[in-house]
Design a protein around this motif. Sequence first.
Motif, PDB file in Angstrom:
ATOM      1  N   GLY A 138      19.657  27.572  18.441  1.00 19.72           N
ATOM      2  CA  GLY A 138      19.288  28.844  19.048  1.00 19.72           C
ATOM      3  C   GLY A 138      20.497  29.641  19.518  1.00 19.72           C
ATOM      4  O   GLY A 138      20.543  30.865  19.380  1.00 19.72           O
ATOM      5  N   TRP A 139      21.521  28.989  20.028  1.00 18.25           N
ATOM      6  CA  TRP A 139      22.672  29.739  20.528  1.00 18.25           C
ATOM      7  C   TRP A 139      23.485  30.322  19.387  1.00 18.25           C
ATOM      8  O   TRP A 139      24.128  31.351  19.553  1.00 18.25           O
ATOM      9  CB  TRP A 139      23.521  28.905  21.479  1.00 18.25           C
ATOM     10  N   HIS A 140      23.458  29.732  18.213  1.00 16.87           N
ATOM     11  CA  HIS A 140      24.132  30.326  17.050  1.00 16.87           C
ATOM     12  C   HIS A 140      23.490  31.667  16.688  1.00 16.87           C
ATOM     13  O   HIS A 140      24.172  32.647  16.408  1.00 16.87           O
ATOM     14  CB  HIS A 140      24.043  29.390  15.822  1.00 16.87           C
ATOM     15  N   MET A 141      22.161  31.676  16.698  1.00 15.34           N
ATOM     16  CA  MET A 141      21.436  32.888  16.359  1.00 15.34           C
ATOM     17  C   MET A 141      21.689  33.975  17.402  1.00 15.34           C
ATOM     18  O   MET A 141      21.871  35.150  17.059  1.00 15.34           O
ATOM     19  CB  MET A 141      19.948  32.577  16.253  1.00 15.34           C
ATOM     20  N   VAL A 142      21.744  33.616  18.654  1.00 20.03           N
ATOM     21  CA  VAL A 142      22.029  34.577  19.720  1.00 20.03           C
ATOM     22  C   VAL A 142      23.446  35.139  19.545  1.00 20.03           C
ATOM     23  O   VAL A 142      23.672  36.352  19.692  1.00 20.03           O
ATOM     24  CB  VAL A 142      21.854  33.928  21.118  1.00 20.03           C
ATOM     25  N   ALA A 143      24.395  34.289  19.207  1.00 17.72           N
ATOM     26  CA  ALA A 143      25.780  34.740  19.013  1.00 17.72           C
ATOM     27  C   ALA A 143      25.874  35.692  17.822  1.00 17.72           C
ATOM     28  O   ALA A 143      26.559  36.728  17.895  1.00 17.72           O
ATOM     29  CB  ALA A 143      26.702  33.539  18.810  1.00 17.72           C
ATOM     30  N   VAL A 144      25.202  35.390  16.715  1.00 19.60           N
ATOM     31  CA  VAL A 144      25.223  36.266  15.542  1.00 19.60           C
ATOM     32  C   VAL A 144      24.592  37.611  15.868  1.00 19.60           C
ATOM     33  O   VAL A 144      25.129  38.677  15.515  1.00 19.60           O
ATOM     34  CB  VAL A 144      24.502  35.589  14.345  1.00 19.60           C
ATOM     35  N   MET A 145      23.475  37.616  16.563  1.00 21.03           N
ATOM     36  CA  MET A 145      22.815  38.873  16.929  1.00 21.03           C
ATOM     37  C   MET A 145      23.677  39.684  17.895  1.00 21.03           C
ATOM     38  O   MET A 145      23.781  40.911  17.777  1.00 21.03           O
ATOM     39  CB  MET A 145      21.432  38.603  17.528  1.00 21.03           C
ATOM     40  N   ALA A 146      24.320  39.020  18.841  1.00 21.49           N
ATOM     41  CA  ALA A 146      25.188  39.720  19.794  1.00 21.49           C
ATOM     42  C   ALA A 146      26.374  40.354  19.072  1.00 21.49           C
ATOM     43  O   ALA A 146      26.748  41.505  19.359  1.00 21.49           O
ATOM     44  CB  ALA A 146      25.661  38.760  20.875  1.00 21.49           C
ATOM     45  N   LEU A 147      26.980  39.653  18.126  1.00 25.30           N
ATOM     46  CA  LEU A 147      28.091  40.221  17.357  1.00 25.30           C
ATOM     47  C   LEU A 147      27.630  41.402  16.512  1.00 25.30           C
ATOM     48  O   LEU A 147      28.310  42.433  16.445  1.00 25.30           O
ATOM     49  CB  LEU A 147      28.715  39.151  16.455  1.00 25.30           C
TER      50      LEU A 147
END
Length: 164
Positions: free
Chosen positions: A13-22
């Motif tokens: 889940g944190w990978h997806m959050v990081a990609v969306m934030a970038l």
Amino acid sequence: MIRQRNEPRRFTGWHMVAVMALFFGTIISVNLVMAWNANRSWSGLVVENAYVASQQFNRKMAETRAFAESGIKGELMAGHGGIRYVMTRKGEPERATDTVIAVLKRPVEEHEDMQLEFVRMDEGVFVSKQALKPGQWVADLTAMAGGALVYRQTIRFIAPGENQ
């Protein structure tokens, strides 16, 4: 836990959050930079009343064509010592003109606008000692002979800076 060679990598889940934030951070950053540059470089002021300006356009174009047919030409030169305006008619100095008035404006600002009257130095040669701040200017020049309009010209020019 040891991953097998053919086992796919799992995104948490944190990978997806990081990609969306970038992704969204990049879009928002680019928009903010473009908005800042647009606000800094252009005030949005073109004319005070667009409707009135559009109504005057055809009259100004007809007047411009009439001046072009008369053979009169004007050349504006801005320097450190002032402004020089030279008028010719079919290659010869314009003799009839006795007064030249200029309205000088910045292209997108109003606080430095000024009106000045040139002094006649010779036939067709008019000078003003008014020093201009460096940068772009628009000069709306009106030449008169005995109170009658002889020529009107609008010139966009660049006033030189100290090291030009």
